[in-house]
Design a protein around this motif. Structure first.
Motif, PDB file in Angstrom:
ATOM      1  N   VAL A 138      94.688 -47.062   9.966  1.00 20.25           N
ATOM      2  CA  VAL A 138      95.240 -46.609  11.238  1.00 20.25           C
ATOM      3  C   VAL A 138      94.317 -45.541  11.806  1.00 20.25           C
ATOM      4  CG1 VAL A 138      97.623 -47.155  10.674  1.00 20.25           C
ATOM      5  CG2 VAL A 138      96.716 -44.911  10.084  1.00 20.25           C
ATOM      6  N   SER A 139      94.154 -45.561  13.135  1.00 17.75           N
ATOM      7  CA  SER A 139      93.276 -44.608  13.807  1.00 17.75           C
ATOM      8  C   SER A 139      94.008 -44.010  15.001  1.00 17.75           C
ATOM      9  CB  SER A 139      91.997 -45.293  14.293  1.00 17.75           C
ATOM     10  OG  SER A 139      91.280 -45.858  13.220  1.00 17.75           O
ATOM     11  N   GLY A 140      93.646 -42.782  15.323  1.00 21.13           N
ATOM     12  CA  GLY A 140      94.262 -42.119  16.460  1.00 21.13           C
ATOM     13  C   GLY A 140      93.775 -40.695  16.576  1.00 21.13           C
ATOM     14  N   SER A 141      94.426 -39.926  17.394  1.00 23.14           N
ATOM     15  CA  SER A 141      94.069 -38.521  17.566  1.00 23.14           C
ATOM     16  C   SER A 141      94.384 -37.745  16.292  1.00 23.14           C
ATOM     17  CB  SER A 141      94.855 -37.936  18.742  1.00 23.14           C
ATOM     18  OG  SER A 141      96.241 -37.894  18.436  1.00 23.14           O
ATOM     19  N   THR A 142      93.869 -36.525  16.209  1.00 26.70           N
ATOM     20  CA  THR A 142      94.171 -35.694  15.044  1.00 26.70           C
ATOM     21  C   THR A 142      95.682 -35.434  14.954  1.00 26.70           C
ATOM     22  OG1 THR A 142      93.714 -33.715  16.383  1.00 26.70           O
ATOM     23  CG2 THR A 142      91.905 -34.582  15.028  1.00 26.70           C
ATOM     24  N   THR A 143      96.345 -35.343  16.106  1.00 24.16           N
ATOM     25  CA  THR A 143      97.801 -35.137  16.105  1.00 24.16           C
ATOM     26  C   THR A 143      98.520 -36.351  15.522  1.00 24.16           C
ATOM     27  OG1 THR A 143      97.684 -33.698  18.044  1.00 24.16           O
ATOM     28  CG2 THR A 143      99.820 -34.686  17.548  1.00 24.16           C
ATOM     29  N   ALA A 144      98.112 -37.557  15.958  1.00 25.24           N
ATOM     30  CA  ALA A 144      98.760 -38.771  15.468  1.00 25.24           C
ATOM     31  C   ALA A 144      98.595 -38.929  13.966  1.00 25.24           C
ATOM     32  CB  ALA A 144      98.199 -39.986  16.201  1.00 25.24           C
ATOM     33  N   ILE A 145      97.413 -38.669  13.454  1.00 26.89           N
ATOM     34  CA  ILE A 145      97.167 -38.841  12.024  1.00 26.89           C
ATOM     35  C   ILE A 145      97.878 -37.757  11.230  1.00 26.89           C
ATOM     36  CG2 ILE A 145      95.397 -38.979  10.253  1.00 26.89           C
ATOM     37  CD1 ILE A 145      95.607 -41.396  12.183  1.00 26.89           C
ATOM     38  N   GLU A 146      97.983 -36.553  11.783  1.00 30.54           N
ATOM     39  CA  GLU A 146      98.737 -35.516  11.075  1.00 30.54           C
ATOM     40  C   GLU A 146     100.222 -35.861  11.033  1.00 30.54           C
ATOM     41  OE1 GLU A 146      99.613 -30.698  11.016  1.00 30.54           O
ATOM     42  OE2 GLU A 146      98.036 -31.498  12.322  1.00 30.54           O
ATOM     43  N   VAL A 147     100.751 -36.412  12.131  1.00 30.93           N
ATOM     44  CA  VAL A 147     102.144 -36.854  12.138  1.00 30.93           C
ATOM     45  C   VAL A 147     102.375 -37.894  11.047  1.00 30.93           C
ATOM     46  CG1 VAL A 147     103.853 -38.168  13.465  1.00 30.93           C
ATOM     47  CG2 VAL A 147     102.586 -36.309  14.556  1.00 30.93           C
ATOM     48  N   THR A 148     101.435 -38.823  10.895  1.00 34.15           N
ATOM     49  CA  THR A 148     101.557 -39.837   9.851  1.00 34.15           C
ATOM     50  C   THR A 148     101.514 -39.212   8.464  1.00 34.15           C
ATOM     51  OG1 THR A 148     100.494 -41.468  11.287  1.00 34.15           O
ATOM     52  CG2 THR A 148     100.579 -41.979   8.942  1.00 34.15           C
ATOM     53  N   GLN A 149     100.599 -38.270   8.254  1.00 32.57           N
ATOM     54  CA  GLN A 149     100.494 -37.624   6.948  1.00 32.57           C
ATOM     55  C   GLN A 149     101.781 -36.880   6.571  1.00 32.57           C
ATOM     56  OE1 GLN A 149      96.418 -35.746   6.065  1.00 32.57           O
ATOM     57  NE2 GLN A 149      96.355 -35.972   8.301  1.00 32.57           N
ATOM     58  N   ARG A 150     102.445 -36.313   7.571  1.00 27.71           N
ATOM     59  CA  ARG A 150     103.649 -35.518   7.314  1.00 27.71           C
ATOM     60  C   ARG A 150     104.938 -36.347   7.360  1.00 27.71           C
ATOM     61  NH1 ARG A 150     103.017 -30.043   7.383  1.00 27.71           N
ATOM     62  NH2 ARG A 150     100.986 -29.249   8.079  1.00 27.71           N
ATOM     63  N   SER A 151     104.846 -37.629   7.717  1.00 24.79           N
ATOM     64  CA  SER A 151     106.041 -38.463   7.835  1.00 24.79           C
ATOM     65  C   SER A 151     106.690 -38.657   6.471  1.00 24.79           C
ATOM     66  CB  SER A 151     105.688 -39.821   8.439  1.00 24.79           C
ATOM     67  OG  SER A 151     104.884 -40.570   7.539  1.00 24.79           O
ATOM     68  N   LEU A 152     107.963 -39.041   6.481  1.00 29.27           N
ATOM     69  CA  LEU A 152     108.713 -39.213   5.240  1.00 29.27           C
ATOM     70  C   LEU A 152     108.100 -40.291   4.356  1.00 29.27           C
ATOM     71  CD1 LEU A 152     111.229 -38.146   3.778  1.00 29.27           C
ATOM     72  CD2 LEU A 152     112.555 -39.931   4.917  1.00 29.27           C
ATOM     73  N   THR A 153     107.412 -41.243   4.958  1.00 23.86           N
ATOM     74  CA  THR A 153     106.767 -42.304   4.173  1.00 23.86           C
ATOM     75  C   THR A 153     105.640 -41.759   3.308  1.00 23.86           C
ATOM     76  OG1 THR A 153     107.322 -43.960   5.838  1.00 23.86           O
ATOM     77  CG2 THR A 153     105.514 -44.499   4.357  1.00 23.86           C
ATOM     78  N   HIS A 154     105.002 -40.656   3.747  1.00 24.06           N
ATOM     79  CA  HIS A 154     103.800 -40.160   3.058  1.00 24.06           C
ATOM     80  C   HIS A 154     103.965 -38.766   2.472  1.00 24.06           C
ATOM     81  CE1 HIS A 154     101.464 -43.573   4.580  1.00 24.06           C
ATOM     82  NE2 HIS A 154     102.150 -43.421   5.696  1.00 24.06           N
ATOM     83  N   LEU A 155     104.426 -37.798   3.244  1.00 17.82           N
ATOM     84  CA  LEU A 155     104.680 -36.432   2.780  1.00 17.82           C
ATOM     85  C   LEU A 155     103.463 -35.820   2.060  1.00 17.82           C
ATOM     86  CD1 LEU A 155     108.363 -36.791   1.496  1.00 17.82           C
ATOM     87  CD2 LEU A 155     107.579 -35.747   3.621  1.00 17.82           C
ATOM     88  N   PHE A 156     102.333 -35.814   2.738  1.00 17.13           N
ATOM     89  CA  PHE A 156     101.141 -35.194   2.171  1.00 17.13           C
ATOM     90  C   PHE A 156     101.305 -33.681   2.008  1.00 17.13           C
ATOM     91  CE2 PHE A 156      97.485 -38.359   3.169  1.00 17.13           C
ATOM     92  CZ  PHE A 156      98.213 -39.382   2.556  1.00 17.13           C
ATOM     93  N   GLN A 157     102.305 -33.081   2.666  1.00 19.49           N
ATOM     94  CA  GLN A 157     102.515 -31.647   2.589  1.00 19.49           C
ATOM     95  C   GLN A 157     103.315 -31.223   1.365  1.00 19.49           C
ATOM     96  OE1 GLN A 157     104.010 -33.790   4.577  1.00 19.49           O
ATOM     97  NE2 GLN A 157     105.988 -33.104   5.367  1.00 19.49           N
ATOM     98  N   ARG A 158     103.647 -32.133   0.485  1.00 15.64           N
ATOM     99  CA  ARG A 158     104.423 -31.793  -0.715  1.00 15.64           C
ATOM    100  C   ARG A 158     103.806 -30.608  -1.446  1.00 15.64           C
ATOM    101  NH1 ARG A 158     104.371 -36.756  -4.204  1.00 15.64           N
ATOM    102  NH2 ARG A 158     104.568 -35.148  -5.813  1.00 15.64           N
ATOM    103  N   VAL A 159     104.642 -29.623  -1.718  1.00 17.10           N
ATOM    104  CA  VAL A 159     104.110 -28.351  -2.222  1.00 17.10           C
ATOM    105  C   VAL A 159     103.598 -28.450  -3.651  1.00 17.10           C
ATOM    106  CG1 VAL A 159     105.575 -27.008  -0.679  1.00 17.10           C
ATOM    107  CG2 VAL A 159     106.431 -27.632  -2.949  1.00 17.10           C
ATOM    108  N   ASP A 160     104.053 -29.437  -4.422  1.00 14.83           N
ATOM    109  CA  ASP A 160     103.636 -29.522  -5.816  1.00 14.83           C
ATOM    110  C   ASP A 160     102.684 -30.687  -6.074  1.00 14.83           C
ATOM    111  OD1 ASP A 160     105.495 -31.478  -5.339  1.00 14.83           O
ATOM    112  OD2 ASP A 160     106.504 -31.288  -7.285  1.00 14.83           O
ATOM    113  N   ALA A 161     102.154 -31.315  -5.015  1.00  7.27           N
ATOM    114  CA  ALA A 161     101.274 -32.480  -5.176  1.00  7.27           C
ATOM    115  C   ALA A 161      99.821 -32.038  -5.084  1.00  7.27           C
ATOM    116  CB  ALA A 161     101.582 -33.523  -4.119  1.00  7.27           C
TER     117      ALA A 161
END
Length: 871
Positions: A476-499
Motif C-alpha cells: 500500500v502507498s500513500g501520504s505519510t499521514t495515510a501510512i501512519e494511520v495504517t500503522q496505528r490501526s487496530l489491524t496493525h498497532l505498530f505503536q504497541r508499547v511492549d513490541a
C-alpha cells in the motif's frame, strides 16, 4: 514451539499411512441426437415419441445413509439432445405416490422430493453444473467447485423444467440450453454425469454412479455421458434492462431541508452477459442497481474490529467462487466485494445551522466481469469496476454548496488457475489493484493498494491425500499521514508499547507485507481423516482496500484428527468424533494461545441429531485488547457446547442449543441459548423462527486509555452485556415462479459497567495482579462521565465517558417476486427499519417496546422490473 511439533508429528503419521484406494467402475450413458422433427414437450409427462430413441439409465444405488445398498425406490432417466438443447427425462418410482413431498418454495430452496442432475461438461472432475427439479416443479441450479466442497446457488441460468405426480411415483422433464453450459469444441464430447435423488420422507439419497462412503470428493466420482457429437457451441448473449422506482418515508427533521419526510427515486440501467467464447463470458453493467432485497443482519462489536458482512448484491454474488481467495484461516480474503460501492470515507465539515445530505453508498459507474473455464483447464476471472466521486450537499439557510466525500476509485481483480496431472493438481494466481484519484484531499486514504498471490493443490491416491497452500504479498502507498494511520490501526498497532519488532515510522509512504498458508492431510478413503496447517500474516500485511484482513502479525498453527462411521448401525445413521489443536504466535516470537477441542456429531436412527463439544484454553494472550497498549493476558478458559434437533425433513422441526464458557477467577464468561423452529402447515407456506440470547459478563472489558502523569492508564470495567437476536421468515409460494416472503429481525444489545479498574501488570497470571480496582473514593460519576482522583489529593487526575450503552435495531422486508417469463422478474418490496442508540438505562424489553412500537420507522417501497433478452 509445541504447535510446530504437532504439525511434524501429524505429517509423519500422514507420510507413513497406507490405504487402499477405492476405485469404482464408471457407468456410461450413451445419448443420441434427436432426429425426430419434434422435440419433447416440457410438461413432466414422458409420453413424447422421441424418448423411445434412447435407453433408460437405471440401477441407482443408495448413497446415504446405507451406502452401496439398494435404495427404497428406484429411479431412471433418459437424455436426448439437438443443436441447441439438452433434454432429460426422469422417472422417480414411489409405491406410495400420495406421500410424495411436493413442497412449493422459491428457486434454489431444495425442499421436498427432488432429483439433481450433475453435469461436468469440462470433465475436469472438479467443477460441475447442477440442475435440480423437485416433485412440485421448483427449479434449482448451482455451480459446484472444489470437487463438491463449494456449492454456489447464485448462478441463475435460463432453462425449463416441469414435474408431475403419476401412478408410479413422479416424473420430470428438463430442457437445458447449451448456451448455459461451458464445453470444448471436440468432435465427440465426454462429460461427467451423475443423478442424485433425495427420497425426502426417509431422508435417503441414491445416486446413478456410486459415490463410495468416505470419498474425498463428489464430482470426481461421477459417471460419464457419451454420444455428444458435433456440438455447435452456443455463445451466450443476454441483455437485461431494468427499471427501479423507490419511495422512502421517514420522520421529518425540523429545519433540515434534506429530511422533509419523504424521497422519490427513479433509476434504470442495463446488465449484459456476452459469450466471448463458449468457455468464457463477459458480464457488463451500466448504472447498476445494487440494492439489496434482503437486509444485513444486526451486529455489534465491542472489540473494535470491523464486522464481516455477507455479499448479497447479484452482480458480485454470481460466480463469486472464481474470485474467492481465502488465503488463511477465518474470513480473511484478498477480495471482499463489499468494499466496492461502500459508504463514503469522508464526512462533511458542518458549522452551526448547517445541514448536509451525504450519499449512503458510493455510486458504481460501471462494472465488467470476464470469467469462465476453458476446456484445457484454465479458470479465468477478471473484474474491473469504477466508482464515482461522491459529494455531500451542504445547506446554509437555503444557500447550497458541495463537498467531496469520496474520490474516484478504480478496482481491478485478476484470477487464474490451471489444472494438470489429470485434474488432480492445480496452480493459480491472483492480482488485485485499488487506485484512487485523491485530488489533494483524503490524506488518510491510500493512493494505491496492490496484492498478489499464488496458490496450489496436489492430490493423490484417488484424491484421498492432499497438500495445498498459498503465498501472498501486499503493498500500500500513500501520504505519510495515510501510512501512519495504517500503522496505528487496530489491524496493525505498530505503536504497541511492549513490541520490539514493530514501531511507528511517521516518514514512511508505503508498507509491504506477506501472508500464506500450507495444509496437508488425508481427506478421504476409510474412516480416518487428519490435517495439519500453518498460516501467517506479517506485521505489514494490509488488504483492507479491496480485501478483508482482521489482524496482522500472527502465525497460526492447526492440527486435527477425526473418525467417522461409514455404515449406519441400529442406533445411528452416522457419527463423527474430532480432536483439534491450535496455537498462535506473533512475529516477535510471543507464544500467545493454545487450544484443545473435542467435537462429536451424531445423526440418530430416527434422523434426530446431536452435536457436542468440549474445549480448553490454558493460554490466552491478546496483542490488540488494549488498543496499542501492552500484550494482555486473559485467564484460562474452559468451554462446551451442546446442540440437538429433530428430523429436519419433517414439516415441524426444531433445534435447541447452548454454549457455555467460563474462565479462571471469573475473569469472563459467555453463555448463549439458541432456539430454532420451522413449521410448514401446507406445501406452499412455511415459517422459520430463530432466537438467540447471549450473556457476556467480563470483569476486565476495555473502556479507555488516559494519561496519569507520565504513565498511561488502560481503564477497564466489569461489564454485564446481554444480547437478544431474533428473526422470523414467512414464505408463501403461489407457484414455483410467484412467491411472497417476509423477513423481520429485531436485534438488541445492552451493556452496563461497574467496578472500574486499571491495568497494572498486563501479563500477570493472577487477575488481582493484572489490574487494580478503583476505590469509591477514587472515582465519581459526574453526568455522563466519571472523574478519577487516583492519588487522593482531591484534584481530578483524569476523566472518562460513561461506557454504558444500548444498541437496538429492527429490520424487515416484505418481497413479492414473480418470474413472469424465464430469466425476467418483477419485484415489489416494502422495507421497514429503525435504529436506536441509548445509555443502557433501559431494559431489553423496554428497548424492544420503544423501538418497534413507539418510534416511527423508516419505510422504503420499491418496484423493480427486469426483462432478459436472449439469443
Amino acid at each position: 514451539m509445541k504447535g510446530l511439533q504437532s504439525i511434524l508429528l501429524l505429517l509423519t503419521f500422514f507420510s507413513v499411512q497406507l490405504t487402499i484406494s477405492q476405485e469404482t467402475t464408471k457407468k456410461k450413458y450413451i445419448t443420441k441426437f434427436n432426429n425426430n422433427s419434434k422435440a419433447p414437450k416440457i410438461d413432466g409427462v414422458l409420453d413424447d415419441a422421441c424418448w423411445n430413441n434412447v435407453p433408460w439409465g437405471n440401477d441407482f444405488i443408495e448413497n446415504d445413509p446405507d451406502e452401496n445398498t439398494p435404495p427404497t425406490s428406484q429411479t431412471r432417466f433418459k437424455i436426448l439432445y439437438d443443436t441447441k438443447f439438452l433434454y432429460i427425462a426422469i422417472q422417480a418410482f414411489d409405491k406410495e405416490p400420495n406421500k410424495i413431498e411436493k413442497r412449493l418454495a422459491r428457486r434454489d430452496s431444495f425442499q421436498g422430493d427432488r432429483v439433481n442432475v450433475l453435469i461436468d461438461s469440462y470433465h475436469d472432475k472438479r467443477t460441475a453444473f447442477v440442475f435440480t427439479t423437485t416433485a412440485a416443479g421448483v427449479k434449482g441450479d448451482e455451480i459446484v467447485t472444489q470437487n463438491g466442497n463449494n456449492w454456489d446457488d447464485s448462478w441463475n441460468p435460463v432453462w425449463y423444467t416441469k414435474a408431475k405426480i403419476n401412478k408410479d411415483g413422479w416424473s420430470a422433464e428438463m430442457k437445458i440450453p447449451f448456451s448455459q453450459l461451458r464445453f470444448g469444441n471436440a468432435k465427440e464430447q465426454v462429460w461427467g454425469l451423475n443423478l442424485i435423488r433425495q427420497f425426502f420422507r426417509k431422508n435417503e439419497r441414491s445416486v446413478w454412479n456410486r459415490i463410495p462412503a468416505g470419498s474425498a470428493g463428489f464430482i470426481s466420482e461421477s459417471g460419464e455421458l457419451h454420444g455428444l457429437k458435433d456440438l455447435i457451441p452456443q455463445r451466450q448473449l443476454e441483455i437485461q434492462p431494468f427499471t427501479v422506482l423507490q419511495f422512502d418515508s421517514y420522520q421529518a427533521e425540523a429545519g433540515n431541508p434534506f429530511r422533509d419526510g419523504s424521497d422519490f427515486k427513479l433509476n434504470g440501467g442495463i446488465d449484459a452477459k456476452i459469450g466471448v467464447t463458449n468457455d468464457l463470458t463477459l458480464d457488463l453493467t451500466i448504472n447498476p442497481d445494487f440494492g439489496q432485497v434482503e437486509a444485513d443482519p444486526g451486529a455489534f462489536s465491542l472489540d473494535g474490529f470491523q464486522i464481516f458482512l455477507k455479499e448479497q448484491r447479484p452482480f458480485f454474488v454470481e460466480n463469486k467462487n472464481i474470485f474467492d481467495y481465502e488465503f488463511a484461516n477465518g474470513q480473511d480474503n484478498l477480495f471482499y466485494s463489499r468494499r466496492i460501492g461502500r459508504n463514503p470515507h469522508g464526512r462533511p465539515s458542518l458549522n452551526s445551522g448547517e445541514y448536509a445530505k451525504t450519499p449512503k453508498n458510493t455510486t458504481i459507474l460501471g462494472a465488467a466481469k470476464f470469467s469462465g473455464k476453458t476446456q484445457n483447464g484454465w479458470s479465468i476471472g477478471v473484474l474491473e469496476t469504477v466508482t464515482a466521486k461522491e459529494y455531500a450537499t451542504i445547506d446554509t439557510n437555503g444557500s447550497r454548496k458541495e463537498e467531496l466525500v469520496e474520490p474516484l476509485t478504480n478496482y481491478l481483480v485478476l484470477r487464474a488457475q490451471k489444472d494438470f496431472n489429470n485434474n488432480n493438481s492445480y496452480l493459480g494466481g491472483i492480482f488485485t489493484a485499488t487506485n484512487r484519484n485523491l485530488e489533494g484531499k483524503f490524506d488518510y486514504l491510500h493512493t494505491s493498494a496492490y496484492t498478489a498471490g499464488i496458490d496450489f493443490k496436489h492430490q493423490w491416491k484417488n484424491r484421498n491425500y492432499f497438500i495445498d497452500g498459498n503465498i501472498i504479498m501486499s503493498k500500500v502507498s500513500g501520504s505519510t499521514t495515510a501510512i501512519e494511520v495504517t500503522q496505528r490501526s487496530l489491524t496493525h498497532l505498530f505503536q504497541r508499547v511492549d513490541a520490539s519488532h514493530v514501531n511507528v515510522d511517521p516518514t514512511r509512504t508505503s508498507l509491504t507485507g506477506t501472508g500464506g498458508k500450507f495444509v496437508a492431510g488425508k481427506s478421504g478413503g476409510g474412516n480416518w481423516r487428519y490435517a495439519g496447517a500453518l498460516t501467517w500474516r506479517s506485521p505489514e500485511l494490509e488488504l483492507n482496500d479491496i480485501g478483508f484482513l482482521r489482524q496482522a502479525d500472527e502465525i497460526f498453527q492447526y492440527a486435527d484428527v477425526s473418525y467417522q462411521t461409514l455404515k449406519p448401525t441400529k442406533t445411528f445413521r452416522r457419527a463423527m468424533v474430532k480432536l483439534e489443536q491450535s496455537s498462535t504466535y506473533d512475529f516477535e516470537g510471543n507464544y500467545n494461545s493454545f487450544q484443545l477441542e473435542l467435537q462429536t456429531n451424531v445423526n440418530w436412527k430416527n434422523n434426530w441429531w446431536t452435536e457436542f463439544g468440549l474445549g480448553h484454553k490454558p493460554r490466552i494472550f491478546n496483542n490488540t485488547f488494549l488498543r496499542g497498549g501492552p500484550r494482555w493476558r486473559f485467564s484460562e478458559e474452559n468451554f462446551m457446547f451442546l446442540f440437538f434437533g429433530s428430523d429436519q425433513s419433517k414439516k415441524v422441526n426444531f433445534t435447541i442449543g447452548l454454549i457455555e464458557s467460563r474462565s479462571k477467577q471469573q475473569n469472563f464468561a459467555f453463555k448463549r441459548r439458541v432456539f430454532r423452529f420451522n413449521y410448514q402447515p401446507i406445501n406452499s407456506l412455511s415459517f422459520a423462527f430463530q432466537t438467540t440470547y447471549n450473556l457476556n459478563p467480563n470483569r476486565t472489558q476495555y473502556v479507555s486509555q488516559k494519561s496519569f502523569g507520565s504513565t498511561s492508564r488502560y481503564i477497564l470495567g466489569e461489564i454485564d452485556q446481554k444480547t437478544w437476536d431474533t428473526s422470523l421468515r414467512i414464505n408463501y409460494s403461489i407457484n414455483p415462479n410467484l412467491s411472497v416472503q417476509f423477513y423481520g429481525s429485531p436485534f438488541i444489545t445492552r451493556g452496563t459497567y461497574t467496578n472500574f479498574n486499571y491495568v497494572t501488570n498486563a501479563t500477570a497470571e493472577n487477575l488481582n495482579d493484572r489490574v487494580q480496582w478503583y476505590t469509591p473514593n477514587q472515582i465519581t460519576a459526574i453526568g455522563k462521565e466519571f472523574s478519577v482522583d487516583e492519588n487522593g489529593d482531591n484534584v481530578e487526575d483524569y476523566r472518562f465517558k460513561n461506557p454504558n450503552f444500548t444498541f437496538a435495531q429492527f429490520r424487515s422486508n416484505l418481497v413479492v417476486r414473480w418470474e413472469y417469463i424465464p430469466g425476467s422478474e418483477m419485484f415489489l418490496v416494502w422495507s421497514n427499519g429503525a435504529t436506536k442508540f441509548g445509555d443502557g438505562s433501559e431494559s431489553l424489553t423496554s428497548t424492544v417496546d420503544n423501538l418497534i412500537f413507539n418510534k416511527r420507522a423508516d419505510n422504503t417501497f420499491l418496484f423493480k422490473l427486469t426483462y432478459r433478452f436472449l439469443r
